[in-house]
Scaffold this active site. Structure first.
Site, PDB file in Angstrom:
ATOM      1  N   GLY B 186       1.460  -1.192  -0.555  1.00 17.01           N
ATOM      2  CA  GLY B 186      -0.307   0.003   0.057  1.00 17.01           C
ATOM      3  C   GLY B 186       0.755   1.187   0.053  1.00 17.01           C
ATOM      4  O   GLY B 186       2.194   0.859  -0.498  1.00 17.01           O
ATOM      5  N   VAL B 190       0.593   5.034   5.286  1.00 16.00           N
ATOM      6  CA  VAL B 190      -0.039   3.724   6.104  1.00 16.00           C
ATOM      7  C   VAL B 190       0.906   2.644   6.663  1.00 16.00           C
ATOM      8  O   VAL B 190       1.349   2.106   7.288  1.00 16.00           O
ATOM      9  CB  VAL B 190      -1.055   2.939   5.643  1.00 16.00           C
ATOM     10  CG1 VAL B 190      -1.655   1.922   6.456  1.00 16.00           C
ATOM     11  CG2 VAL B 190      -2.257   4.488   5.030  1.00 16.00           C
ATOM     12  N   GLY B 191       2.253   2.341   5.575  1.00 13.53           N
ATOM     13  CA  GLY B 191       3.863   1.389   5.779  1.00 13.53           C
ATOM     14  C   GLY B 191       4.193   1.694   7.016  1.00 13.53           C
ATOM     15  O   GLY B 191       4.593   1.035   8.069  1.00 13.53           O
ATOM     16  N   GLU B 208       4.960  -3.281   0.493  1.00 17.19           N
ATOM     17  CA  GLU B 208       5.904  -3.206  -1.109  1.00 17.19           C
ATOM     18  C   GLU B 208       4.656  -1.928  -0.786  1.00 17.19           C
ATOM     19  O   GLU B 208       3.653  -1.625  -0.831  1.00 17.19           O
ATOM     20  CB  GLU B 208       4.999  -3.785  -1.410  1.00 17.19           C
ATOM     21  CG  GLU B 208       5.408  -5.271  -1.137  1.00 17.19           C
ATOM     22  CD  GLU B 208       7.172  -5.998  -2.453  1.00 17.19           C
ATOM     23  OE1 GLU B 208       7.093  -4.823  -2.658  1.00 17.19           O
ATOM     24  OE2 GLU B 208       8.187  -6.658  -1.684  1.00 17.19           O
ATOM     25  N   CYS B 242       1.188   0.308  -8.590  1.00 19.01           N
ATOM     26  CA  CYS B 242       2.318   0.392  -8.356  1.00 19.01           C
ATOM     27  C   CYS B 242       3.887   0.739  -9.234  1.00 19.01           C
ATOM     28  O   CYS B 242       4.103   1.114  -8.727  1.00 19.01           O
ATOM     29  CB  CYS B 242       2.710  -0.365  -6.769  1.00 19.01           C
ATOM     30  SG  CYS B 242       2.924  -2.178  -6.950  1.00 19.01           S
TER      31      CYS B 242
END
Lengths: 492, 507
Positions: B186, B190-191, B208, B242
């Site tokens: 994501g 948020v990672g 990722e 991505c």
């Protein structure tokens, strides 16, 4: 700007000049590090003597020898490790260059520990240098003499900007952790490890955490107890028990407990004489705080051997506790001292259950002549490493990855593993701009037949190695046929 | 997810159900059956989520997934076997190897752009490595997550691989629990939160993430082909990939030719009106539609630019002469907008790339090998594809992942297995040969120290099977050659020398 910020900034600027990219530069720095260890052996040994009461031979054996081995290995293998690593292709990429390219990460932060201040702080540095990174070295303030020597002398050998040494305590470390690094390598306790990872998370910095735990040591009643106890005693009381991979506690059946105690008593006398306090090769606890901590752990348990201490010297005699239970104080935290509790279990089942009820340790030790039993322990437990019938020495095999799992840590190092841990392994696919026809199946407008082609090309595996070998064989066969033909034509 | 449900998963894991390889193979085969049997339903769900064409779904998601599962099934025994390592003189008679082991319970948080590939590829590795896994698909790809929730328990073990649905608050609840590894795909923001939550339990993570993947076009390359490949990569899945080429860097002299190349390709791929093409996707929801439209504000598109909010449709759009400080260049676009930023030459491009965060992918279109090498040497990124886009994703032997802000850890093929295993160092000695150990015991003296030094400095010996086979083969070949040589010499000596001479002379 704080001292820490300045050091990191300088290291980053120096790294960005590309100074550390050429392999010759890295080898040169590694050779300088090697020179540092040989030329300053006396200074290092003196510092360790003041910190941990270790003799010069002890320091050499447990700190610098391993380091020298790692540096030599890195120098010898650097070209191989840093070279592009080709990978298996598929039908679609059979004509392309496909490889993994190791690259430096950038600026690495190495936070050392106090129990082996040189080995633990400099071994990650070997990997960092080999991988082409800059590194900020933060030795532990608890081993104050070693860290002072490191601060004064290391810059005389290594590049001052790329590999600065930053000393200090908790607040300096916190200041460092606020900065942005490309990797943080921490050795120490699980609680501080948590804080390190949280700080790293803010910058999305990957971490390697070499933490600790209670490493269990199971002794099978059918094994040669004199040899087993000898090896365990050595592993336990080296560095006065202050080793992250020391056997923390023993698990054995009640029937052999007394024998185990007796054997250990014999070995302690053989290693450290009747009065370990006066013996050179027996160490001391690092400081008052840890001395008090370890002494407190003995409360409530039966002392079978030793137990005496001297606060003024931070001396604790090699101590064995028997009939310890899971609720005893000594079983609540990692001992990290010369106190060896023995817990009795009914057999291997109960031992495995006991181990699995607790956090995954850094090492599981098993002493048994029965291979089946050893395999069972391997299959039914988990730990950073497993060592059967000896202690500590898996640390010396650089081909084995050294690290923890779960609460005992994440990531691994030693040998090539250090290099890989502190590199970015970048996937590279080099295609050409021709053969565009082959790509048509992926472009819109999509049709069923295009999809069929795609399935075929993506799902078929191609073993390029085998193709090459077959091609060589075919060529040789053709050559042989040609020679035979020429031969027969000559005969006519 | 309730604590009890997670507890149940952990209990079943601890019972050892996933340990036998047969169990893992059976689960993998069941997963393969699920994707092949239910392909139509999966395609329908994706059409409803993101207007993905029925061909793009297998092409971009399912074939890759099938590939991964087949590879895992074929290679599982090899991956899970003990891996012997080099020994030294001290350990020459010992067993020294690395044993891969399951970690425990893995949390897999999926993304919405390729909900099946991105959520299930890590699951393949988790199953293969013998873990249990909690699968949390993204709530933004609503139909796909509902379908996954319905299907997975029907094919896989319900206790070991539960599917948990929900939004931000459910994910936060999940992250408070303890896992043995968290695999997140994501955004970088948020990672960060995922890694912070994981830190509290000392849980390792694979992240990722994303970033702005630059695409440099050299002025001397075949622009037609380059533009074709870039256009495909950029506008597949409506730019919501991505590893899509985020922006183009090229010299001003070729900018119009690049635009022209893209225009022609767009016509070929999607026709005059992409809105009517069954192969052109939509933006996943209103929020992202507004976000992408907002990025375009203030710039005139040189291609495309049309939109339809009711359908969440944005035409394939190209913008030229985009200034580096524009909004468009501040965040990952993740949409069908392709900005072109002009640079004076390759050095300028390298500098531009290095001033920014490390991207997930780097693309270079150039026919000059030396120049390509320089670009690769002087930049860094998660992965690179030269003269094409996205294709490094399709090769499972290449580790797929980011670096810096674009992520940590990697997966695909064996790398997923290794990432979700614990590589446990094992050394099995015997209790004999105690005399060898004497040198290490106290009292330490010079003689003992020297002996230890000699032993530890000994070279490492590779006793692996491959070296053994090579050694035997080499010896046999050498002996064979030696014998052949001796035979030839004997023949030559035995025969009448003048006989040979005469032959050679008169033929």
């Amino acid at each position: 700007m704080s001292r820490e910020q300045l050091a990191v900034q300088r290291a980053r600027k120096s790294f960005q000049t590309g100074k550390s990219k050429p392999l010759q530069y890295r080898i040169h720095q590694l050779k300088c590090l090697q020179r540092f260890l040989t030329e300053r052996q006396k200074d290092i040994a003196d510092a360790v003597k003041k910190d941990l009461y270790k003799t010069q031979h002890g320091t050499e054996l447990y700190e610098t020898l391993g380091l020298e081995g790692e540096i030599n290995l890195a120098i010898e293998k650097l070209a191989e490790w840093a070279a592009p690593r080709p990978v298996e292709k598929n039908l679609l990429t059979v004509l392309d260059e496909v490889y993994v390219q190791p690259e430096p990460l950038g600026v690495v932060l190495i936070i050392g520990a106090w129990n082996y201040p040189w080995a633990i702080t400099l071994q990650p540095l070997v990997g960092a240098i080999a991988a082409g990174n800059a590194a900020v070295i933060k030795p532990s303030e608890v081993s104050s003499h070693s860290s002072k020597v490191m601060e004064e002398l290391l810059p005389l050998y290594l590049d001052k900007d790329l590999y600065p040494v930053v000393t200090g305590g908790v607040s300096e470390t916190q200041e460092l952790l606020k900065q942005r690094f490309d990797h943080v390598f921490y050795t120490g306790s699980s609680s501080v490890g948590r804080a390190v990872m949280e700080a790293a998370a803010r910058h999305l910095t990957p971490v390697t955490l070499e933490l600790g735990g209670k490493s269990p040591c199971y002794i099978d009643k059918n094994c040669d107890l004199s040899v087993a106890c000898r090896r365990i005693t050595w592993g336990k009381f080296v560095n006065c028990g202050q080793t992250c991979i020391a056997p923390d506690y023993i698990l054995c059946e009640p029937s052999i407990q007394n024998q185990v105690v007796e054997e250990i008593r014999k070995v302690i006398k053989e290693f450290y004489t009747d009065d370990p306090k006066t013996f050179d090769d027996y160490g001391r606890i690092i400081n008052q705080r840890h001395f008090k901590r370890v002494m407190a752990l003995m409360e409530g348990s039966t002392i079978a051997i030793g137990g005496d201490s001297d606060e003024s010297e931070c001396y604790i005699a090699p101590t064995v506790l028997k009939d310890v239970t899971a609720e005893s104080k000594v079983m609540q935290e990692e001992v990290f001292g010369p106190v060896l509790p023995i817990i009795t279990v009914s057999g291997i089942e109960e031992a495995i259950q006991f181990i699995n009820e607790r956090e995954k340790p850094l090492v599981v030790y098993v002493f048994s002549p029965d291979n089946k039993l050893i395999r069972r322990v391997i299959a039914e437990t988990s730990s950073g490493a497993l060592l059967a019938n000896d202690c500590l020495i898996h640390y010396t095999i650089s081909a084995l990855p050294f690290g923890g799992v779960g609460n005992s840590g994440m990531g691994c190092y030693h040998g090539k593993h250090s290099f890989d841990q502190l590199s970015h392994l970048r996937s590279c696919l080099i295609k050409k701009l021709n053969m565009e026809g082959a790509n048509n199946m992926r472009y819109p407008p999509h049709t069923a037949s295009k999809l069929g082609w795609a399935r075929f090309l993506l799902l078929k595996k191609v073993n390029v190695g085998r193709l090459r070998r077959m091609a060589i064989l075919a060529t040789l066969a053709a050559l042989a046929a040609f020679v035979v033909q020429v031969q027969s034509s000559l005969d006519i | 997810m309730e604590r009890q449900a997670l507890q149940r998963t952990r209990e079943v894991f601890l019972s050892g159900r996933t340990r036998p390889l047969e169990f893992r193979l059976q689960q993998l085969k069941a997963l393969l059956t699920m994707i092949t049997e239910r392909q139509t339903e999966i395609c329908t769900a994706l059409k409803q989520d993101i207007n993905r064409s029925q061909y793009d779904t297998p092409l971009l998601e399912l074939i890759g997934l099938e590939n991964e599962i087949n590879l895992a099934i074929e290679k599982l025994a090899e991956w899970a076997a003990p891996r012997p390592v080099e020994k030294n003189i001290l350990t020459i008679s010992d067993e020294v190897y690395i044993q891969p082991e399951p970690l425990g319970v893995v949390l897999i948080i999926g993304a919405w752009n390729y909900p099946w590939a991105v959520t299930l590829t890590p699951l393949v590795g988790a199953i293969a490595a013998g873990n249990a896994a909690v699968v949390k698909p993204s709530e933004l790809s609503e139909y796909s997550s509902l379908l996954l929730r319905a299907l997975l328990p029907r094919y896989l073990d319900q206790d070991l691989y539960p599917v948990v649905l929900g939004g931000v608050s459910e994910t936060q609840e999940l992250l408070k629990q303890r896992f043995d590894h968290i695999f997140y795909t994501g955004s970088s923001s948020v990672g960060r939160a995922v890694m912070e939550a994981a830190a509290r339990h000392l849980t390792p993570v694979t992240l990722e993430l994303g970033g702005k993947s630059p695409c440099y076009i050299d002025k001397n390359c075949d622009l037609r082909v380059a533009c074709r490949r870039i256009t495909w990569g950029k506008f597949a899945n409506c730019g919501q990939t991505c590893i899509a080429p985020d922006y183009i860097l090229c010299e001003p002299c070729i900018q119009s030719r690049v635009v022209e190349g893209i225009r022609q390709t767009l016509l070929e791929f999607y026709g005059a009106d992409p809105k009517c093409s069954p192969d052109y996707g939509r933006i996943v929801n209103q929020h992202h539609f507004n976000r992408v439209m907002g990025l375009m504000q203030g710039y005139t598109a040189v291609l495309g630019g049309q939109s339809d909010a009711s359908q969440r449709y944005i035409a394939p759009t190209v913008l030229k002469d985009v200034p580096p400080h524009s909004r468009l260049m501040q965040e990952e676009i993740f949409g069908p907008l392709l900005p072109i930023v002009t640079v004076s030459d390759m050095d300028d491009a390298i500098r531009f790339i290095n001033e920014r965060e490390k991207p997930l992918a780097l693309y270079v279109f150039c026919s000059d090998k030396k120049a390509v090498k320089r670009m690769l040497d002087e930049t860094t990124s998660g992965g690179v594809t030269v003269n094409d886009v996205m294709m490094h994703y399709t090769l499972s032997s290449l580790p797929f992942g980011g670096v810096g802000q674009s992520g940590m850890g990697r997966y695909h093929g064996k790398h997923t297995f290794d990432q979700l295993s614990h590589q446990r160092a094992c050394l099995v000695r015997s209790l004999g040969m105690e005399s060898v150990n004497l040198a290490r015991y106290p009292p330490q003296d010079r003689k003992r120290a020297r002996r230890v030094r000699m032993a530890l400095r000994s070279p490492m010996i590779d006793l692996s099977k491959r070296t053994y086979v090579w050694a035997v083969t080499a010896t046999v070949l050498a002996l064979g050659l030696l014998i052949a040589l001796m035979v030839i010499l004997l023949i030559a000596a035995g025969l009448n020398c003048t006989c040979w001479y005469w032959r050679g002379f008169y033929n």
